[in-house]
Design an enzyme around this catalytic site. Structure first.
Site, PDB file in Angstrom:
ATOM      1  N   SER A  92       0.920  -1.816   0.055  1.00  0.00           N
ATOM      2  CA  SER A  92      -0.190  -0.406  -0.750  1.00  0.00           C
ATOM      3  C   SER A  92       0.805   1.108   0.244  1.00  0.00           C
ATOM      4  CB  SER A  92      -0.769  -0.013   1.344  1.00  0.00           C
ATOM      5  OG  SER A  92      -1.343   1.205   1.489  1.00  0.00           O
TER       6      SER A  92
ATOM      7  N   TYR B 117      -1.931  -0.564  10.359  1.00  0.00           N
ATOM      8  CA  TYR B 117      -1.788  -1.757   9.278  1.00  0.00           C
ATOM      9  C   TYR B 117      -0.655  -1.009   8.134  1.00  0.00           C
ATOM     10  CZ  TYR B 117      -3.450  -1.563   4.786  1.00  0.00           C
ATOM     11  OH  TYR B 117      -3.767  -1.785   3.314  1.00  0.00           O
TER      12      TYR B 117
ATOM     13  N   LYS C 271       2.286  -3.117   6.517  1.00  0.00           N
ATOM     14  CA  LYS C 271       2.825  -3.753   4.754  1.00  0.00           C
ATOM     15  C   LYS C 271       4.366  -3.588   5.076  1.00  0.00           C
ATOM     16  CE  LYS C 271      -1.542  -4.306   3.363  1.00  0.00           C
ATOM     17  NZ  LYS C 271      -1.731  -6.200   3.041  1.00  0.00           N
TER      18      LYS C 271
END
Ligand code: WQD
Length: 340
Positions: A126, A151, A155
């Site tokens: 992302s 989060y 990644k």
């Protein structure tokens, strides 16, 4: 044609990617635990392509189940790994659940991949890894900043784990795709985004407001250093994003990649503000969208949009679907699923 495993293949981006993989003739096996999707998506996929993917429902955090699956599927040539939790705000509330769900399954999948003769691996990353980039548009060489959420950390860690695995196990070649903001739905409206509860993301919140599920849209701040004060993002049609996965996989399967691991930004290269998205939606739907300007949302960056030169030139992939089509497809999908 090669057999491809798609984890999280009944999710928003996963299901659109399964459609494009099947359209290219790949045989697809999906692993999904249905924690953030529904079996009806499998019907949607097969209605579009006429082919029912193999489907296995289990939690990838269960290492023994991952091992059992691979024992029976040694002929897998590619793995596209979508399965992960992806709500930024939620990750702040429960970081350990996010690390367990987004990191452990990746490790188990890579352990099995390393045992295969030769396999191509696509990791779903992302643009969050960049944080607020100093230079726009953002290139893949932009510094990776400290993630603004667990989060985002998962990644960043996921990319490192994947890269280090490929350096050691040269039978595994991988590409990390750093998505910008995926929106829209397949033109058939058989598949699309199915947010659980109140949508966190802008476009599903807009469409739910327009159809009356939400009362009005809260615009999180209009005092950013951007043209109209609202945040700028790179909104990419989910079908363009899905096709990027097929192109990246074929790039690896056809041994076009000399290095063991590479990273690509997947976006349109155009930044659009929140107010521009609202205006586009109003033009597409011919409806006035009720919204109010409220305080900023913590963790938001002012502006993020991609420099897509590397994907355009090295992968031979470019986004082609205009913003209008993406918004129109999101609205068509919302009208289809109105009270789901
Ligand atoms: C877009 C803009 C909000 C909702 C996140 C993740 C990213 C990816 C996509 C997983 C921002 C504004 C939003 C609302 C608003 N997810 N907004 N009112 O935050 O850019 O990206 O989702 O891969 O990794 O970080 O997307 O759609 O949440 O927000 O004003 O009700 O819309 O402030 O400027 P974001 P978003």
């Amino acid at each position: 044609m090669a057999k491809i495993l798609v984890t999280g293949g009944l999710g928003f981006i996963g299901s659109h990617s399964v459609v494009e993989l099947q359209n290219e003739g790949f045989e697809v096996s999906i692993i999904d635990d249905l924690s953030n999707s529904s079996l009806s998506v499998l019907d949607g996929i097969s209605k579009i392509t006429g082919k029912v993917p193999n489907f296995h429902q289990f939690d990838l955090k269960d290492k023994s189940k991952v091992q059992t699956f691979f024992k029976a599927n040694q002929d897998i040539k590619g793995i596209v790994h979508f399965a992960a939790s992806k709500a930024v705000g939620d990750s702040v509330k429960q970081p350990l659940a996010y690390y367990e769900n987004n990191v452990n399954p990746l490790i188990y999948l890579l352990q099995e991949a390393a045992r295969l003769e030769q396999v191509s691996f696509i990791f779903s990353s992302s643009c969050t890894v960049y944080g607020q980039a100093d230079i726009l548009p953002i290139t893949e060489t932009a510094p990776i900043q400290t993630a603004s959420s667990p989060y985002g950390s998962t990644k960043q860690i996921g990319e490192t784990i994947t890269r280090d695995t490929c350096e050691r196990h040269t039978n595994v070649k991988a590409i990390a795709l750093r998505y910008f903001n995926p929106i829209g739905a397949h033109k058939s409206a058989y598949i699309g985004e199915l947010p659980i509860g109140t949508p966190q993301n802008l476009v599903p919140f807009i469409t739910q407001t327009a159809i009356g599920i939400q009362k009005e849209l809260a615009v999180f701040g209009n005092d950013y250093p951007t043209a109209d004060g609202t945040c700028v993002r790179d909104y990419i049609h989910v079908v363009d994003l899905a096709k990027a996965h097929v192109t990246a996989l074929q790039h690896l399967l056809n041994s076009k990649q000399s290095s063991h691991y590479d990273v690509f930004n997947i976006g349109t290269g155009q930044g659009r503000s929140v107010l521009e998205i609202i205006t586009t939606f109003e033009n597409v739907s011919n409806k006035t969208l009720p919204y109010t300007i409220v305080n900023r949302r913590s963790g938001d960056v002012a502006s993020a949009y991609a420099d897509t030169t590397k994907a355009n030139t090295k992968l031979g992939w470019t986004a082609t679907l205009p913003l209008h089509d993406a918004i129109q497809s999101a609205w068509k999908w919302q009208q289809k699923i109105v009270n789901k």
